[in-house]
Design a protein around this motif. Structure first.
Motif, PDB file in Angstrom:
ATOM      1  N   SER A 144       0.857  -1.183   0.000  1.00  0.00           N
ATOM      2  CA  SER A 144       0.000   0.000   0.000  1.00  0.00           C
ATOM      3  C   SER A 144       0.896   1.236   0.000  1.00  0.00           C
ATOM      4  CB  SER A 144      -0.923   0.007   1.220  1.00  0.00           C
ATOM      5  OG  SER A 144      -1.831  -1.081   1.160  1.00  0.00           O
ATOM      6  N   GLY A 145       0.677   2.122  -0.978  1.00  0.00           N
ATOM      7  CA  GLY A 145       1.534   3.292  -1.108  1.00  0.00           C
ATOM      8  C   GLY A 145       1.435   4.227   0.085  1.00  0.00           C
ATOM      9  N   ARG A 146       2.584   4.779   0.469  1.00  0.00           N
ATOM     10  CA  ARG A 146       2.615   5.690   1.611  1.00  0.00           C
ATOM     11  C   ARG A 146       2.110   7.080   1.278  1.00  0.00           C
ATOM     12  NH1 ARG A 146       7.764   2.975   2.991  1.00  0.00           N
ATOM     13  NH2 ARG A 146       7.355   1.710   4.818  1.00  0.00           N
ATOM     14  N   VAL A 147       2.169   7.461   0.005  1.00  0.00           N
ATOM     15  CA  VAL A 147       1.791   8.839  -0.369  1.00  0.00           C
ATOM     16  C   VAL A 147       0.307   8.908  -0.684  1.00  0.00           C
ATOM     17  CG1 VAL A 147       2.213  10.695  -1.997  1.00  0.00           C
ATOM     18  CG2 VAL A 147       4.104   9.287  -1.212  1.00  0.00           C
ATOM     19  N   GLN A 148      -0.193   8.003  -1.551  1.00  0.00           N
ATOM     20  CA  GLN A 148      -1.594   8.062  -1.965  1.00  0.00           C
ATOM     21  C   GLN A 148      -2.412   6.906  -1.430  1.00  0.00           C
ATOM     22  OE1 GLN A 148       0.650   6.689  -3.524  1.00  0.00           O
ATOM     23  NE2 GLN A 148      -0.055   5.101  -4.901  1.00  0.00           N
ATOM     24  N   GLY A 149      -1.781   5.890  -0.809  1.00  0.00           N
ATOM     25  CA  GLY A 149      -2.526   4.838  -0.142  1.00  0.00           C
ATOM     26  C   GLY A 149      -3.082   3.750  -1.030  1.00  0.00           C
ATOM     27  N   SER A 150      -2.852   3.769  -2.327  1.00  0.00           N
ATOM     28  CA  SER A 150      -3.417   2.765  -3.223  1.00  0.00           C
ATOM     29  C   SER A 150      -2.505   1.542  -3.286  1.00  0.00           C
ATOM     30  CB  SER A 150      -3.603   3.349  -4.620  1.00  0.00           C
ATOM     31  OG  SER A 150      -2.363   3.750  -5.143  1.00  0.00           O
ATOM     32  N   LEU A 151      -3.052   0.454  -3.834  1.00  0.00           N
ATOM     33  CA  LEU A 151      -2.313  -0.809  -3.978  1.00  0.00           C
ATOM     34  C   LEU A 151      -1.336  -0.705  -5.145  1.00  0.00           C
ATOM     35  CD1 LEU A 151      -2.130  -3.683  -2.810  1.00  0.00           C
ATOM     36  CD2 LEU A 151      -3.774  -4.385  -4.547  1.00  0.00           C
ATOM     37  N   LEU A 152      -0.082  -1.092  -4.913  1.00  0.00           N
ATOM     38  CA  LEU A 152       0.968  -0.923  -5.931  1.00  0.00           C
ATOM     39  C   LEU A 152       1.959  -2.077  -5.858  1.00  0.00           C
ATOM     40  CD1 LEU A 152       1.837   2.824  -5.229  1.00  0.00           C
ATOM     41  CD2 LEU A 152       0.486   2.013  -7.151  1.00  0.00           C
ATOM     42  N   PHE A 153       2.757  -2.219  -6.912  1.00  0.00           N
ATOM     43  CA  PHE A 153       4.030  -2.923  -6.864  1.00  0.00           C
ATOM     44  C   PHE A 153       5.021  -2.122  -7.692  1.00  0.00           C
ATOM     45  CE2 PHE A 153       2.263  -4.822 -10.703  1.00  0.00           C
ATOM     46  CZ  PHE A 153       3.350  -4.860 -11.562  1.00  0.00           C
ATOM     47  N   THR A 154       6.310  -2.330  -7.495  1.00  0.00           N
ATOM     48  CA  THR A 154       7.335  -1.466  -8.083  1.00  0.00           C
ATOM     49  C   THR A 154       8.345  -2.290  -8.870  1.00  0.00           C
ATOM     50  OG1 THR A 154       7.132   0.235  -6.394  1.00  0.00           O
ATOM     51  CG2 THR A 154       9.225   0.132  -7.579  1.00  0.00           C
ATOM     52  N   VAL A 155       8.710  -1.770 -10.068  1.00  0.00           N
ATOM     53  CA  VAL A 155       9.830  -2.295 -10.863  1.00  0.00           C
ATOM     54  C   VAL A 155      10.981  -1.309 -10.692  1.00  0.00           C
ATOM     55  CG1 VAL A 155      10.632  -2.951 -13.133  1.00  0.00           C
ATOM     56  CG2 VAL A 155       8.254  -3.377 -12.498  1.00  0.00           C
ATOM     57  N   ALA A 156      12.081  -1.756 -10.095  1.00  0.00           N
ATOM     58  CA  ALA A 156      13.149  -0.829  -9.712  1.00  0.00           C
ATOM     59  C   ALA A 156      14.488  -1.304 -10.241  1.00  0.00           C
ATOM     60  CB  ALA A 156      13.206  -0.689  -8.191  1.00  0.00           C
ATOM     61  N   ARG A 157      15.401  -0.351 -10.362  1.00  0.00           N
ATOM     62  CA  ARG A 157      16.781  -0.625 -10.739  1.00  0.00           C
ATOM     63  C   ARG A 157      17.685   0.366 -10.024  1.00  0.00           C
ATOM     64  NH1 ARG A 157      18.776   0.783 -16.431  1.00  0.00           N
ATOM     65  NH2 ARG A 157      20.616   1.208 -15.189  1.00  0.00           N
ATOM     66  N   ARG A 158      18.960   0.015  -9.939  1.00  0.00           N
ATOM     67  CA  ARG A 158      19.904   0.912  -9.281  1.00  0.00           C
ATOM     68  C   ARG A 158      20.066   2.217 -10.044  1.00  0.00           C
ATOM     69  NH1 ARG A 158      25.333  -1.914  -6.800  1.00  0.00           N
ATOM     70  NH2 ARG A 158      24.345  -2.920  -4.982  1.00  0.00           N
ATOM     71  N   ARG A 159      20.293   3.291  -9.305  1.00  0.00           N
ATOM     72  CA  ARG A 159      20.649   4.565  -9.927  1.00  0.00           C
ATOM     73  C   ARG A 159      22.163   4.583 -10.158  1.00  0.00           C
ATOM     74  NH1 ARG A 159      20.514  10.459  -7.375  1.00  0.00           N
ATOM     75  NH2 ARG A 159      20.902  11.651  -9.258  1.00  0.00           N
ATOM     76  N   GLU A 160      22.610   4.953 -11.365  1.00  0.00           N
ATOM     77  CA  GLU A 160      24.018   4.880 -11.748  1.00  0.00           C
ATOM     78  C   GLU A 160      24.502   6.223 -12.283  1.00  0.00           C
ATOM     79  OE1 GLU A 160      23.821   0.183 -13.128  1.00  0.00           O
ATOM     80  OE2 GLU A 160      24.046   1.784 -14.617  1.00  0.00           O
ATOM     81  N   ASP A 161      25.846   6.414 -12.213  1.00  0.00           N
ATOM     82  CA  ASP A 161      26.510   7.600 -12.776  1.00  0.00           C
ATOM     83  C   ASP A 161      25.895   8.883 -12.221  1.00  0.00           C
ATOM     84  OD1 ASP A 161      28.068   5.899 -14.263  1.00  0.00           O
ATOM     85  OD2 ASP A 161      26.747   5.986 -16.006  1.00  0.00           O
ATOM     86  N   THR A 162      25.774   8.957 -10.878  1.00  0.00           N
ATOM     87  CA  THR A 162      25.241  10.170 -10.257  1.00  0.00           C
ATOM     88  C   THR A 162      26.369  11.161 -10.019  1.00  0.00           C
ATOM     89  OG1 THR A 162      25.590   9.445  -7.988  1.00  0.00           O
ATOM     90  CG2 THR A 162      23.573   8.676  -9.110  1.00  0.00           C
TER      91      THR A 162
END
Length: 783
Positions: A144-162
């Motif tokens: 459950s999202g912390r900002v809007q409260g809806s049901l979610l799942f996340t596709v994530a990857r590392r942040r690179e070359d910052t």
């Protein structure tokens, strides 16, 4: 004979029972095949969606390359809007977010940032990507999202070359995630399922990502007793199994299919009662025909012999057809470069067809090879993956019977080819692999076409973004417009407010172009194309109105099952080009005018120049024409806007070593710009002053000095010419030369100013005044 009535009854009953058993098996087998096809289609759908989210996260990473966490956190609406557009291009994506390596949310697209910091450090994707053996892409559990409260799942990857300074040895610098609403994603799955079935995307650990029946809260993990976990652990290509549904515990038939590139499966299920009901409906036909079967039994016995004779003839014809089909199949394999192989998995010996060897770049003859021969030809970048895929498929524990993968090979000649391999694994009753039979197909042209299309699509998107191209659709039947965000921005509307009102869009057309555009749109419905240029009056950020030029190109597309044809086109801003054309036209007129003026001046010089000898005449005339040409060059460099007083002086006095040590000439004054109609007579006058100084004045001796100072007082230029150190003067010259006449005519006539000359003993002193806003053009020189 007495048993005949009994047999007439028992035989149909036996046939009915046997048919019911066969139909029972066929019904379940058909259900399994249908579920497998649904699971395979859902896996392809899931792979495209998850890959798209991973690519979207990569695009956000490219946009944030080189930025520090602080720069991302303090980024303005422009960056958030740009990242928001990337997310909006991803189907079913809710929002994207950037997280620091401490777990703090730095930026959330499409949502206002909460006042209090939001931590993502407890999310499973944060823990997975922070690990040293982090995957390239991680798909999270539902939450459950912390900002809007809806049901979610996340596709994530590392942040690179910052742009951050990482501690020594640290490689994790935050992540980028694309959050997806599973219920929105389920809308696409519902289009793939049968009415009685359900579909789902499930991680290999048993957590559901999305299911077609929808949900309001995260679902529990699939029961550890479910065969799904054994299938996921073995990474079988596909599998059908019985289990119970999570929501109600009722038995159902399941089919699982792996999602390529992700640790997840697509699962399709059908309730057991639905399969049983389908079998019962099929058996109804057997009962309908069972009773008449007894009466028809005798008649059928008489027909059996005749049917046997016909069947024998049909079998003979079928044998001949099979021979012809085999011959055609062999020709198709040769012409289509389809190579076959058969591998004895106990010994590792592989039989290769001639087409197989030719496809590998070797001699086209049948051969016997080993596993190492195939591995040696694999492309280095694909070798580990392709070999591990094959070995996993033929392993003792995998249970896989269908083998398929694509990879590259390198032929002995160095040519790289793409191969699509398909095969069947024959296993014994205990599941041990015995033989692998299959075929190789050269799909290099297909791969090259796919890569070319992808590159072409990328270039098109880049070109559209570079030149600000907007796309649009016009539906004449409903008189409605559908604009892209770029098109909406081009017209001066806010893309966030959706499609603009048609009447408001037409009101922004320039009044002089409005009726013409309406006529051209009407003609496009008949001609099938539209090519137009017109002006738009659009509002500016400061509250004003600006006019821009727009080019529109479109073509009429016939309907494809819809209500009517539509006009599809593009539009882009060509205001700079229009302004450049207008400026070029103005310059052409100016060049023509100045050329005529210069010819008039040269004609006057030819007419009035005098000298004692022909050589002196040529020298004097060439010097004056060079002075005139130099002025024209200065004006050309300034695009005929004018030249400065300093430039004209430096051009005329350059031969006397200005800028060198102990130079005889000193210039001092501001860069005052005079118009092209004043620059020409001013340069002629300065040329004559410099010529007189070089012949008779200060510049004719080694000790002579010339000092020129000028200033600007309002619109008036005041110039002081002082010569010293030359031959002593005892007053004005006895004869007024033509050069002196040019000086007087230029300053007092063409420039509308004054000149005061004093012939002092130490040298000539001139005080010159003229206005920079005089508009009278140079008309030439008269003798």
């Amino acid at each position: 004979m007495q048993l005949l009535p009994l047999m007439a009854v028992l035989l149909p009953l036996c046939m009915l029972g046997g048919g019911g058993w066969v139909m029972w098996r066929l019904t379940w087998a058909e259900a399994g095949e249908e579920l497998l096809r649904s699971a395979e289609a859902t896996a392809e759908y899931g792979a495209r969606a998850l890959t798209g989210y991973a690519v979207g996260a990569g695009r956000i990473n490219e946009r944030l390359r080189g930025l520090t966490d602080e720069q991302v956190l303090n980024a303005g609406p422009g960056l958030q809007g740009e990242l928001g557009r990337i997310i909006r291009e991803l189907p079913h994506a809710a929002f994207g977010h950037v997280v620091s390596r401490e777990g703090r949310a730095l930026l959330i697209t499409g949502l206002p940032m909460p006042e209090a910091p939001v931590s993502m450090a407890d999310r499973d994707y944060f823990e997975a990507l922070r690990a040293e053996d982090a995957p390239q892409v991680f798909v999270s559990q539902q939450f459950s999202g912390r900002v809007q409260g809806s049901l979610l799942f996340t596709v994530a990857r590392r942040r690179e070359d910052t742009g951050n300074d990482l501690p020594s040895g640290e490689t994790f610098d935050g992540l980028i995630g694309v959050s997806v609403d599973p219920n929105t994603l389920a809308e696409g799955m519902r289009r793939l399922q049968a009415p009685t079935d359900s579909l789902a995307l499930v991680r290999d650990d048993g957590y559901v990502l999305s299911r077609s029946v929808g949900q309001t809260e995260p679902l529990p993990q699939v029961s550890r007793e479910s065969p799904f976990h054994e299938i996921a652990a073995g990474r079988r290509h596909s599998h059908v199994y019985m289990s119970t549904r999570t929501q109600d515990g009722l038995p159902a038939l399941f089919a699982a299919y792996p999602i390529e590139g992700f640790d997840a499966h697509a699962v399709a299920l059908r309730p057991r009662q639905e399969i049983v009901a389908r079998w019962q409906r099929a058996m109804l036909g057997y009962f309908v025909f069972g009773l008449p079967a007894s009466a028809a039994l005798l008649w059928l016995s008489l027909r059996v012999r005749a049917d046997q004779l016909r069947l024998r003839a049909a079998n003979a014809a079928l044998g001949r057809d099979l021979e012809r089909d085999a011959d055609r199949l062999n020709r198709a394999a040769r012409l289509g470069l389809v190579g076959t192989f058969e591998v004895d998995l106990a010994t590792g010996v592989s039989l290769r067809s001639p087409e197989y060897m030719s496809l590998q770049g070797l001699a086209a003859r049948a051969a016997v090879e080993g596993h190492a021969d195939w591995v040696r030809r694999l492309h280095p970048d694909d070798r580990d993956r392709a070999e591990s895929t094959l070995l996993e498929a033929v392993s003792e524990t995998s249970g896989i019977t269908d083998y398929a993968q694509s990879y590259r090979i390198v032929t002995p000649a160095g040519e790289v080819r793409w191969i699509a391999a398909r095969g069947e694994i024959q296993r014994d009753a205990d599941g041990h692999p015995r033989v692998l039979r299959g075929a190789h197909v050269d799909v290099t042209p297909l791969r090259e076409t796919q890569m070319a299309l992808a590159e072409s699509d990328a270039r098109l998107r880049l070109a559209q973004e570079a030149v600000g191209i907007g796309t649009w659709e016009w539906f004449p039947a409903s008189r409605t417009l559908n604009w892209s965000p770029k098109m909406i921005e081009l017209w001066g509307f806010d893309p966030a407010e959706g499609q603009p009102d048609l009447q408001e869009a037409m009101r922004r057309l320039h009044p002089a172009d409005r009726m013409r555009v309406r006529r051209e749109m009407a003609m496009a419905n008949r001609a099938g194309w539209l090519r137009s240029e017109f002006r738009i009056n659009r509002p500016t950020a400061e509250g004003g109105v600006e006019t821009i030029w727009v080019i529109v190109r479109a073509r009429l597309v016939p309907p494809e099952g819809g209500p009517g044809a539509r006009l599809i086109g593009v539009a882009y801003d060509v205001t700079e080009r229009k302004e450049a054309e207008a400026h070029s036209e103005m310059l052409a007129h100016e060049v023509e005018h100045r050329a005529k003026n210069a010819l008039a001046v040269v004609t006057g010089l030819l007419r009035v120049t005098t000298a004692d000898t022909h050589e002196e005449y040529v020298e004097v005339l060439e010097a004056r024409i060079r002075a005139l040409a130099g002025t024209m060059a200065l004006l050309g460099r300034h695009r005929w806007k004018g030249a400065s007083v300093g430039e004209l002086l430096r051009h005329e006095l350059e031969p006397f070593g200005m800028g060198e040590e102990d130079a005889p000439v000193t210039l001092d004054g501001p860069e005052v710009l005079v118009g092209p109609h004043l620059a020409q007579p001013l340069s002629m006058a300065l040329h004559e002053l410099a010529t007189n100084a070089a012949k008779y004045g200060a510049l004719s001796t080694a000790d002579g000095r010339l000092e020129v100072r000028w200033s600007l007082r309002g619109q008036e230029v005041v110039l002081h010419w002082r010569e010293s150190g030359g031959p002593p003067l005892d007053g004005p010259p006895e004869r007024v030369s033509f050069g002196s006449q040019i000086i007087t005519h230029s300053f007092e006539g063409s420039l509308g100013g004054t000149i005061e000359r004093q012939w002092r003993p130490e040298g000539l002193a001139c005080d010159i005044r003229f206005s920079t806003d005089r508009e009278a053009p140079v008309a030439g020189l008269r003798g």
